[in-house]
Enzyme design. Structure first.
Site, PDB file in Angstrom:
ATOM      1  N   CYS A   1       0.843  -1.198   0.000  1.00 20.90           N
ATOM      2  CA  CYS A   1       0.000   0.000   0.000  1.00 20.90           C
ATOM      3  C   CYS A   1       0.880   1.250   0.000  1.00 20.90           C
ATOM      4  CB  CYS A   1      -0.897   0.004   1.241  1.00 20.90           C
ATOM      5  SG  CYS A   1      -2.054   1.391   1.284  1.00 20.90           S
TER       6      CYS A   1
ATOM      7  N   ASP B   1       0.472   3.775   1.754  1.00 21.70           N
ATOM      8  CA  ASP B   1       0.445   4.388   3.082  1.00 21.70           C
ATOM      9  C   ASP B   1       1.859   4.728   3.577  1.00 21.70           C
ATOM     10  OD1 ASP B   1       0.296   4.613   6.043  1.00 21.70           O
ATOM     11  OD2 ASP B   1      -1.808   4.112   5.706  1.00 21.70           O
TER      12      ASP B   1
ATOM     13  N   ARG C   1       3.040   5.002   6.341  1.00 16.20           N
ATOM     14  CA  ARG C   1       3.486   4.321   7.561  1.00 16.20           C
ATOM     15  C   ARG C   1       3.992   2.901   7.305  1.00 16.20           C
ATOM     16  NH1 ARG C   1      -2.176   5.329  10.321  1.00 16.20           N
ATOM     17  NH2 ARG C   1      -2.703   4.726   8.182  1.00 16.20           N
TER      18      ARG C   1
ATOM     19  N   HIS D   1      -2.004  -3.983   5.081  1.00 17.22           N
ATOM     20  CA  HIS D   1      -1.779  -3.568   6.478  1.00 17.22           C
ATOM     21  C   HIS D   1      -3.110  -3.286   7.149  1.00 17.22           C
ATOM     22  CE1 HIS D   1      -2.492   0.858   5.915  1.00 17.22           C
ATOM     23  NE2 HIS D   1      -2.299   0.499   4.671  1.00 17.22           N
TER      24      HIS D   1
ATOM     25  N   CYS E   1      -5.944   0.051   7.077  1.00 19.73           N
ATOM     26  CA  CYS E   1      -5.793   0.594   5.715  1.00 19.73           C
ATOM     27  C   CYS E   1      -7.002   1.446   5.358  1.00 19.73           C
ATOM     28  CB  CYS E   1      -5.651  -0.559   4.717  1.00 19.73           C
ATOM     29  SG  CYS E   1      -5.408   0.008   3.021  1.00 19.73           S
TER      30      CYS E   1
HETATM   31 CO    CO Z   1      -3.433   1.187   3.061  1.00 21.91          CO
END
Ligand code: CO
Length: 213
Positions: A42, A44, A46, A98, A101
């Protein structure tokens, strides 16, 4: 134009540290890459792929998009898979989702976001297909987490169903497709134990008879 000075400062510091450790570090890297792994994760911020599995530049080919999807018609996904499997001969493809999400969460809600609703649409298919199982989850967080896992498993199959992976298997190139989930609350990875490395592990309707080359 503003140059985002702190980022350039960080870069200079990082580059000089690497050169201190090994004066030929960048010259060696510049010669080429030979990663054993392709990461499909992803976007993301993080979930920094290299960092969470302790791999250095050159060791991991990375593709990231919102909600770690691998739509079978997406040229971007197909191109990176072909580059990794056919050209670089990676041995492992890792689809990593994750918990927490927001892409998966958005696909569980009826809010209208716009264009991205189309990108996330296939998560609603996964949701619909597993509605009975998801209904048994004790609370909303457990339901979200399970859909994150089911979405990863679906993308693992999507990768395996491509001509790219099935041609590689037919040619005797051993490539294994894994499904993992990263837990942001603990920093730990969970293996969904879905390692697929042969067409026999696929539903018959998705198997392709690749003619000998
Ligand atoms: Co995500």
């Amino acid at each position: 134009m503003r140059r985002l000075k702190p980022l350039f400062d960080n870069n200079r510091e990082w580059a000089s540290k690497k050169k201190q450790q090994n004066p030929h570090y960048f010259q060696n890297l510049a010669k080429g890459q030979n990663p054993k792994y392709l990461w499909i994760g992803c976007s993301d911020s993080r979930v920094p792929a290299n960092e969470i599995i302790g791999l250095e530049p050159g060791e991991l080919l990375v593709h990231r998009n919102v909600a770690n999807l691998f739509p079978h018609t997406d040229l971007n996904c197909l191109s990176v898979l072909e580059f990794g499997v056919r050209m670089l001969k990676v041995e492992h493809v890792i689809v990593c989702g994750h918990y927490g999400c927001s892409g998966v969460q958005s696909a569980m809600e009826d809010h209208h976001l716009g264009l991205i609703d189309n990108w996330l649409r296939s998560i609603r298919d996964t949701h619909a297909q597993s509605k009975q199982e998801l209904a048994t989850c004790p609370d909303a967080k457990a339901k979200h987490n399970r859909l994150v896992e089911l979405n990863v498993l679906q993308q693992v199959y999507n990768v395996c169903h491509t001509t790219i992976v099935q041609e590689a298997w037919a040619e005797g190139h051993s490539v294994c497709i894994h499904g993992w989930v990263y837990d942001m609350e603990s920093g730990e990875l969970h293996d969904l134990k879905s390692c697929i490395s042969s067409p026999e592990q696929l539903e018959e309707v998705y198997r392709i008879q690749v003619p000998p080359s």
